[in-house]
Each structure stands twice: as structure tokens, then as C-alpha cells.
Design an enzyme around this catalytic site. Structure first.
Site, short mmCIF file in Angstrom:
data_model
loop_
_atom_site.label_atom_id
_atom_site.label_comp_id
_atom_site.label_asym_id
_atom_site.label_seq_id
_atom_site.Cartn_x
_atom_site.Cartn_y
_atom_site.Cartn_z
CG ASP A 18 -0.22 -0.04 2.54
OD1 ASP A 18 1.04 0.01 2.55
OD2 ASP A 18 -0.88 -0.11 3.59
CE1 TYR B 295 -0.77 -4.88 4.52
CE2 TYR B 295 -1.94 -3.49 2.94
CZ TYR B 295 -1.07 -3.62 4.01
OH TYR B 295 -0.50 -2.51 4.57
NE ARG C 281 -2.90 -0.78 8.32
CZ ARG C 281 -2.06 -1.61 8.93
NH1 ARG C 281 -1.31 -2.43 8.22
NH2 ARG C 281 -1.95 -1.60 10.24
CG HIS D 279 -4.13 -3.50 -2.33
ND1 HIS D 279 -2.99 -3.69 -3.07
CD2 HIS D 279 -3.96 -2.33 -1.68
CE1 HIS D 279 -2.16 -2.68 -2.86
NE2 HIS D 279 -2.72 -1.84 -2.03
#
Length: 919
Positions: free
Chosen positions: A82, A304, A306, A351
Site C-alpha cells: 500500500d 492484506y 488494509r 488490492h
């Protein structure tokens, strides 16, 4: 040798096992450098040059990386996928370049993986790329903006509003949302209304509940029946009448599953279903992502955490659909895979959504290998992922309109509604929790109105006659909007486009750590300090707490990360307008600030009183007006404008003490032994009991009313108990010295002083116990306290004890412990103690989090200049000492004040401070 840089020790350990001896994996422990907390870290007049600082902890890590790189063939930057992760890689590379630690032959690669699994990591290593410069520039712009707002606006707050701690670009807007909701609640005026419910019965004896909806073909609105008299008249008119079904409507509906979790929806559902705070959710998710020991192998269990993306990669969708088929059957799989698109503003969708790395790892199989919180959160993520690829639920809804002729000649219609789940579909696996706003969306306490669609109706047909078994007239009151929970606040911030997935948890934590907001039964309540800050910002910096302005700035940051906007252009535009706004209030006087705050916070700090025409009229002198006052030492309070002639003061109105200002001076009676009058008073620290002075020149005796006790409920008996403190419990059996019970700064306690004059304080559990605690209980509590086993009943109540042993420090060695001390929980390592933030659970602090807290504390201690110690440490030769003595003798009183002058100066200063506090 290949050097791999990741962010956490847990991830480094896991990846090292996957890659083998040819790779050395080093953890950076988050950011290795940051803008120092001082003026000049960002220079707007020098093309926004940013000056970075590497803290003490990171210096050792950077040295370790630099030493490893010297003999390496390849440097692989594998930080998180990120904006922050990209920035950490950029920082490390920039530091190494400035240190000239990068050989010309060294290969440098940036890799990003969405899951800590061997397959994901090897796939990432096979597809390296360069650092994403636009993403780094978006980070730089965000960091510069946050610094410029914080370090420019916060000093203005300190000067104009003493007691305020800070303001921030996103935190202030989040605080405004909470304060605005509180103002809505305070301004809300509840309205009475009535509903009519007909309890009917079919010929077969089946019950049907129907609600009055029409009178003479006019649809009733919710508030149309306003009084008991009107409701009773309707009840009497239809009671015992003939009820006939005149229409039935049946409709089939489908309910679709929810998208897989994003950061914000995970935080929302974890709050609703598990009671987790946003920060707790992210801490637990981080551990699931970085890896958990499964049968001797460390495995990352989720992707992931976030992200604002709701899509899942096709290969993972295929495995989820296979799992649905195996667990629930082919009927539960939709014909084609479901594809989701984000509805949130500014969603980047770079993402994947949050999902299990292997859907075959069922929650039940992992329950014994995970701790309680990890197991609960993994179960939530697994079920949501499974449900996202399941068939829709099919629901049959039925509505029956039933007519009845009233005794008053009017035509009445009552309606029965119900629904039946024909096919459960995704509901078999998962049903999303409902927040308070959804539950009370109609602003009513009427359960019938909320739950009409959730009851089953018997088989009915048109023309069928029903008999009534009773008509109910029910009273209701409209309800104010609910306070935000962390879940509903995150949802609102996401809807408005404020903040990013990576910032929600930290924003909420900062608001609580700075005492701007408190959590009361999971609802966010603004403190007076927070309301003052927002009132100030809305009065003088309105643009910078507007929702649209903050959201537009987020959009610009996203455009920077896309490479379609220059980051320094955004900073220039912002800084030009921001400095102009600062300049406009440069000469603003504190009295002007107070006038603005008095107007804006009037309904809160000067609530209307029954029988009082002017709520700002001073209750003591009867001629002055009450006003907000600011003291550098005590913060904000309410005082009389006639000070010093009138010294009336009280706290700002708060939920627990709303009645305090109204009962100031109330006489409770006289003391039965002394005959002195006992009254309730209110001061800047809250309500207290006062016993009148015994004679001229003597002071009255005061006793605070404990927190949690409503001042309005205190009677003479309770006041006498408080005035009598400290209470003698009895003589200690070991030395005969008296044990007393009292109320102090850290709550209720028992006290014993031994023969050597050593005092031992031990807390008791409740205030009421100090009036009843006996000698045996007191001796036990004191003995436990001396042995270090005393229970902690309040912040700072007990001797330090170990909450967690986190093992060795990963880079410096030495034990890291989480301890519970006199002033609350803290992390300790090699004589460095770092306070655990209020928003964190000390029992669940990880090694990585502890290392960061210790590093921040160590850097703060190092930055302080111990001037006096340095001067004392200098050694001088005997000759120099003599010379110095002579020099002092030559001018013995050149710069010294006489004791009398010193006393006069102190008195003058005290007077000046007192006068300043009052104004």
C-alpha cells in the site's frame, strides 16, 4: 546473498523459512524515519523541502540493512503493498543511497504480495517492479499536509484556547462528526404518538397481528395519533367490530449476499458482532495476515488487511465456489461467479478484498490453534468470503389489508404483514450485523413498526372474516439519533470520503488518547475539551473542518497516486489559502474567542432551566452573567463576569453533571452534632459537599461527591458520610496503629501507617465500601498491597505487576515486559518505559507494537536537553574552582534578590496568574 526487507519481525520469520539460506530477511519495524516533531521539518518557502529524522531504534536497523547490503547481490524491497509500504521502501532506498551503501552491481527490486504464503511470495519474487513513484509522492503530499496542519494549527489552538492539545487534518473532521451528532441529540425534542394494534384470530384459531394504517381511506402518518384521548376513541370505535380481509398481496423478493470485507466493513462488522474496537480489529487482523503457527509451520491465514477493494482474484473465487458446493450443495452456488464493485467514495480498489489465503482452512479446524480473538475474527472473514459467492436468499412477503366499520361510522383499515424465507441461500453461512441507525432508522421506540417484516402469517384469503381478541393502544415517543459507535463512524467517514482504510483505526485512537472523545458502552461521546476545539475550528477555520473540503483533498491525493496530478501543486494551493486563514486570526483576542464559543456552545454549557428566564444569569450574585473562562492550568470552566467580586465557578455541563449547576447552594440540612449547615456546591472540578465554617476566620469543610454519583440524588445522610471522611476502621493487630478509610485522587482506599512512618494505601472496590469495610477486610487488602498482589480498581491504583512477558528485544536484546503500574499500563525495556495508549489493550500488545512505543519514548527522552545535569557533570581543576570562588566573592549580591523581594515577586506572580485564569 539476497537481502529482503519486510515491515515486521513476525513476517520476516515466516518468509525466511520459505526462502531458505540464500536470503536474509530483515524487519524494518514500520517506518525507519519520519518528520521530527519540531518547526522547520517541512519548508513551504523552499519548495516544500522535507527534513527527515531517523530515530534511535531505526538507526540500528538501518545499520543492519546497510551492513547486509554491502555483501549482497540483490536488495529486495518487500514492504506492504500500500501507500505506506511503498513509502517505507522509498525511505530505505533513499537512506542507503545517501550513505553510499549501494554498489553499482547491486540489483534492486520492489516486490509486493497480498498474502504471506509460500505461493504468493514466490509469485511476487518472480514479478519484480520498480518503486511506484506517484504512490510515494501521494505519501509525501499526505505527510506534508498532516504536518503543516498539525504544526501550524495546534500552536494557534494552544495560544487562543489553553488546554487544547492538537488539531489534525482528518482527526478534526472525525471529531466534528461526533460533536455534531451530540448537538443533534441535545437539540432533539421527543414527540408523543400512539399506535393501534388489532389482535385478530382466524376461524382456525390462528393469531394475526395488524396495525391501523387508514381512516376513511386517508393514510395515517406515524405521528397522526398524538394523544391518549384520540387513541382511546379509535380503540373504542373498532373494538368488537367485524374484521374482513379485503385484499392480499404476495410478492417474492431476493436478498443478495454482501461483498467480501474491505478494511472499513471488517471494522464495522467486528464492532457489531464481536465488540472489537477498530484498533483491536486491525491488530488481530495483522497477526492473522503475518502468520500463525499451524502444526509447526507459520502460515499467513488472510490476505492484506488494509484495502478498499471488494474484488477477489479469479483463482480464489473458483476455490470458494468449490468449497460452497462441497459444504452446502450445488443449489447454493449461483450460475456465474459474483463480481463486486465498491460504492465508497475515493475507493482505489488496487488490492483484493480481505479473504482467507486458503478457504479449505475452516474456522473449526483452527479454533484450538488460534487465540480467542484471532479465532473469532478468522471465523467472521471466512464466513463472509464464503457467503459472497453463494446464491441469493429467496423471501416471500405477504401483506393483508383488513377493513372494519367503526362504531363512529368511519371506515378503518388495519394491515398485517409478514415474510417467510423460502430459500436461505447465503444466509445459511452469514448474516451481516445491523448497526443502531439501521435498527432505529425510523426514529421510534415502536417495536411493531421496526419488526413488521419479520413475522410469519397464517394462510389467509380475501373475504375471510376475523374476530378480534383485543385492541391495544400503545404510547410511543420519537427517539433522538443514536451516538456513533466506532463501526457507524467508520461507515460515515467512508461514505463521505474522509480518510483511508489505513487511517480509520489510528484516527479514532488519537481522539480517545487526547481525551477529546470517550467510549461509553461502545458509543462515542465527545468530551468538553473536544467540543471546545471543534467550536473554535468551526468559528475561525470552518473550511478546514468541512466534509467536502477534506474529501476533495483525499481525491487530489488519489489523483497524485495515479500520476495525474503534481503533488507540490496541491501543497502550494493548500498552503496559500491556509496561511491566509491563519493570518486572519493572528491578532484575535482571547475574549473574542470566548464570545464566539459562548454563542456556539450556548445550548450545551448554558442549558435552559425551568423557571429561569436567562440561563446565563449568575445564581450567586444575581447580577452578573455566566461566561466560558479559560485557564492555562485548569482548562475551561464557567465563571461569573463580576469576578473578583463574585467568585462563582462550575464545570462545563457534562452528561453526568447536568444538574450540578442547578443545585448549587442547595441546603441539605444541619449537622446533628455541630448544628452547622450542610450544602451542595459546584466548582470547576465538579459538585461537592460543604459544611459551613464553625466560626469567624475558620474555613468551611469540603468533601467531593464521587464520580458516578448524581449530585441531585445526594441527601443529608450521604452528605454526612462524605463529610465524616476519613473514617476510622480500627487498630491494626500487628502494631495497634489506626487504619482509616477515605476517598482520594485514585479512588476509595484504606490507609495504614506503621511504626516507622511508612504509609500503605490499598484501594477498595467501590465508594460505598469505605463506609462499611471492616478490620479483617482492611488488613487483608493492606497485606495484599504490601505483597504486590493488590487488585487495581482504578487507573493508578495498584503496584506494578506483569501483564505480558514479550521475550527478548529483537534488535537490542533484554527482556520486554508489559507492566501495570501506579499510573496505568506501560511497556518496559532496559529502563525505558513507554505508556500504553488508552485505545490499546495491554494484554494484546505485540512485540512489534512494543518496540515502536519504546523507540518513540526513547527518542523523546533523548530530545530533551538536561542542561542542569550537563553543567553539574563538568569537572574543574582546583585552581579553576578557587578562581570561581573568588569571582563569586567579588560580586556577592549582584543578581540576587533579598528574601523579602522574592516573596513579594512570588505574590505578584500568583496574583497575575489568578487574574489571568479568571479572564
Amino acid at each position: 546473498m539476497n537481502v529482503v526487507i519486510v515491515e515486521s519481525a513476525a513476517k520476516a520469520k515466516t518468509i525466511n523459512k520459505y526462502l531458505g539460506a540464500d536470503y536474509k530477511v530483515i524487519a524494518s519495524y514500520g517506518h525507519v524515519r519520519d518528520l521530527p516533531s519540531k518547526d522547520g521539518s517541512v519548508e513551504p518557502d523552499n519548495d516544500f523541502t522535507m527534513h527527515w529524522d531517523v530515530d534511535t531504534r531505526s538507526k540500528k536497523i538501518v545499520k543492519e540493512i546497510a551492513d547486509a547490503v554491502k555483501s549482497a547481490d540483490k536488495l529486495i524491497l518487500a514492504t506492504d503493498p500500500d501507500r505506506e509500504g511503498e513509502a517505507i521502501s522509498w525511505h530505505i532506498l533513499d537512506i542507503l543511497a545517501k550513505r553510499k551503501a549501494l554498489k553499482k552491481t547491486l540489483e534492486i527490486e520492489r516486490v509486493a504480495f497480498n498474502a504471506v504464503t509460500k505461493q504468493a511470495i514466490l509469485a511476487a519474487l518472480a514479478s519484480p517492479r520498480e518503486i511506484d513513484q506517484p504512490l510515494v509522492e501521494a505519501y509525501l503530499a499526505r505527510r506534508a499536509l498532516d504536518y503543516l496542519v498539525g504544526f501550524t494549527l495546534s500552536p494557534v489552538l494552544w495560544r487562543k484556547l489553553p488546554g487544547a492539545r492538537s488539531a489534525g487534518r482528518v482527526q478534526s473532521v472525525a471529531l466534528r462528526l461526533i460533536c455534531d451528532r451530540e448537538a443533534e441529540i441535545e437539540a432533539f425534542k421527543s414527540e408523543e404518538y400512539w399506535s393501534i394494534i388489532a389482535n385478530l384470530e382466524t376461524a382456525k384459531g390462528e393469531n394475526v397481528e395488524a396495525r391501523l394504517t387508514e381512516i376513511d381511506k386517508t393514510t395515517l402518518k406515524k405521528l397522526d395519533i398524538k394523544s391518549e384521548a384520540a387513541a382511546t376513541a379509535i380503540k373504542n370505535a373498532i373494538e368488537g367490530g367485524t374484521f374482513a380481509i379485503h385484499s392480499i398481496e404476495e410478492k417474492a423478493t431476493r436478498r443478495n449476499p454482501y461483498a467480501p470485507f474491505t478494511t472499513s466493513t471488517l471494522q464495522q462488522d467486528a464492532s457489531r458482532k464481536l465488540g472489537f474496537s477498530a484498533k483491536q480489529t486491525m491488530q488481530v487482523a495483522q497477526r492473522l495476515y503475518e502468520g500463525v503457527d499451524i502444526g509447526g509451520e507459520t502460515v499467513g491465514l488472510i490476505t492484506y488487511m488494509r484495502t478498499d477493494g471488494v474484488q477477489i482474484v479469479p483463482e480464489a473465487v473458483a476455490t470458494i465456489r468449490d468449497q460452497v458446493s462441497a459444504d452446502y450443495g450445488a443449489r447454493y452456488i449461483p450460475q456465474s461467479p459474483r463480481v463486486y464493485k465498491s460504492k465508497a467514495k475515493n475507493a482505489q480498489e488496487a488490492h483484493e478484498a480481505i479473504r482467507p489465503t486458503d478457504i479449505a482452512r475452516k474456522p473449526a479446524d483452527l479454533a484450538k490453534r488460534l487465540d480467542s480473538d484471532q479465532a473469532k475474527l478468522y471465523d467472521l472473514i471466512w464466513k463472509r468470503s464464503i457467503a459472497s459467492q453463494m446464491a441469493s436468499a429467496e423471501i416471500a412477503q405477504t401483506r393483508a389489508d383488513i377493513s372494519v366499520k367503526g362504531k363512529d361510522g368511519k371506515d378503518y383499515t388495519v394491515r398485517a404483514t409478514g415474510s417467510v424465507v423460502v430459500f436461505d441461500g447465503f444466509l445459511k453461512a452469514y448474516d451481516e450485523g445491523r448497526d443502531e441507525r439501521q435498527k432505529a432508522s425510523k426514529g421510534t421506540d415502536d417495536p411493531a413498526e421496526k419488526d413488521d417484516g419479520d413475522r410469519r402469517l397464517p394462510a389467509l384469503k380475501e373475504g375471510e372474516k376475523l374476530s378480534d381478541t383485543g385492541i391495544d393502544a400503545n404510547q410511543h415517543f420519537t427517539q433522538p439519533p443514536p451516538r456513533f459507535t466506532e463501526a457507524t463512524l467508520v461507515k460515515r467517514m467512508e461514505e463521505l470520503g474522509i480518510g483511508r482504510p489505513s487511517t480509520y483505526a489510528s484516527t479514532l485512537a488519537v481522539l480517545q488518547d487526547r481525551d477529546y472523545v470517550r467510549s461509553d458502552r461502545k458509543r462515542l461521546v465527545p468530551e468538553d475539551k473536544g467540543r471546545l476545539v471543534i467550536a473554535f475550528l468551526e468559528s475561525f477555520f470552518q473550511r478546514y473542518v468541512e466534509f467536502d473540503f477534506t474529501a476533495n483533498l483525499e481525491q487530489q491525493l488519489d489523483l497524485i497516486s495515479d500520476g495525474s496530478l503534481e503533488w507540490k501543486d496541491v501543497l502550494k494551493d493548500f498552503w496559500r489559502d491556509f496561511t491566509a486563514a491563519i493570518g486572519e486570526i493572528k491578532d484575535l483576542r482571547v475574549s473574542e474567542v470566548l464570545d464566539a464559543l459562548n454563542d456556539m456552545l450556548g445550548p450545551h454549557i448554558f442549558p435552559p432551566k425551568e423557571g429561569v428566564s436567562d440561563p446565563r444569569k449568575c445564581p450567586k450574585c444575581d447580577t452578573g452573567r455566566l461566561s466560558l473562562k479559560i485557564s492555562g492550568k485548569f482548562g475551561a470552566f464557567i465563571g461569573c463576569e463580576n469576578y473578583p467580586d463574585c467568585n462563582f465557578t462550575r464545570q462545563l455541563a457534562t452528561s453526568g453533571d447536568d444538574n450540578a449547576s442547578m443545585i448549587d447552594g442547595t441546603e441539605l440540612g444541619v449537622h446533628p452534632d455541630t448544628g452547622l449547615t450542610i450544602t451542595i456546591r459546584t466548582g470547576r472540578f465538579g459538585p461537592y459537599i460543604q459544611q459551613a465554617a464553625a466560626g469567624e476566620g475558620e474555613k468551611p469543610k469540603n468533601a467531593s461527591i464521587p464520580k458516578g454519583i448524581d449530585a441531585g440524588s445526594v441527601d443529608l445522610d450521604y452528605a454526612l458520610k462524605l463529610i465524616s471522611l476519613p473514617r476510622e476502621v480500627g487498630a491494626h493487630p500487628e502494631d495497634g496503629n489506626m487504619i482509616t478509610a477515605g476517598l482520594g485522587r485514585y479512588g476509595p482506599f484504606v490507609l495504614h501507617e506503621n511504626a516507622e512512618g511508612v504509609k500503605t494505601y490499598a484501594n477498595v472496590e467501590t465508594v460505598d465500601e469505605i463506609f462499611s469495610v471492616g478490620i479483617n477486610r482492611a488488613v487483608t487488602l493492606l497485606a495484599e498491597k504490601r505483597a504486590g498482589k493488590g487488585k487495581r480498581f482504578g487507573r493508578g491504583a495498584a503496584a506494578k505487576k506483569i501483564i505480558q512477558d514479550l521475550g527478548e528485544h529483537p534488535t537490542e536484546g533484554g527482556k520486554i515486559e508489559v507492566l501495570d503500574g501506579r499510573y496505568g499500563p506501560y511497556v518496559s525495556h532496559n529502563k525505558v518505559n513507554a505508556t500504553v495508549p488508552k485505545s490499546s489493550d495491554p494484554a494484546k500488545i505485540t512485540v512489534d507494537e512494543a518496540v515502536i512505543l519504546l523507540a518513540e519514548r526513547a527518542s523523546k527522552v533523548k530530545s530533551k536537553k538536561p542542561a542542569k545535569k550537563k553543567a553539574a557533570a563538568k569537572k574543574k581543576t582546583p585552581a579553576k574552582k578557587k578562581a570561581a570562588a573568588k569571582k563569586t566573592k567579588a560580586k556577592p549580591a549582584a543578581k540576587k534578590k533579598s528574601p523579602a523581594k522574592k516573596t513579594a515577586a512570588k505574590k505578584t506572580k500568583a496574583k497575575s496568574t489568578k487574574a489571568k485564569s479568571a479572564t
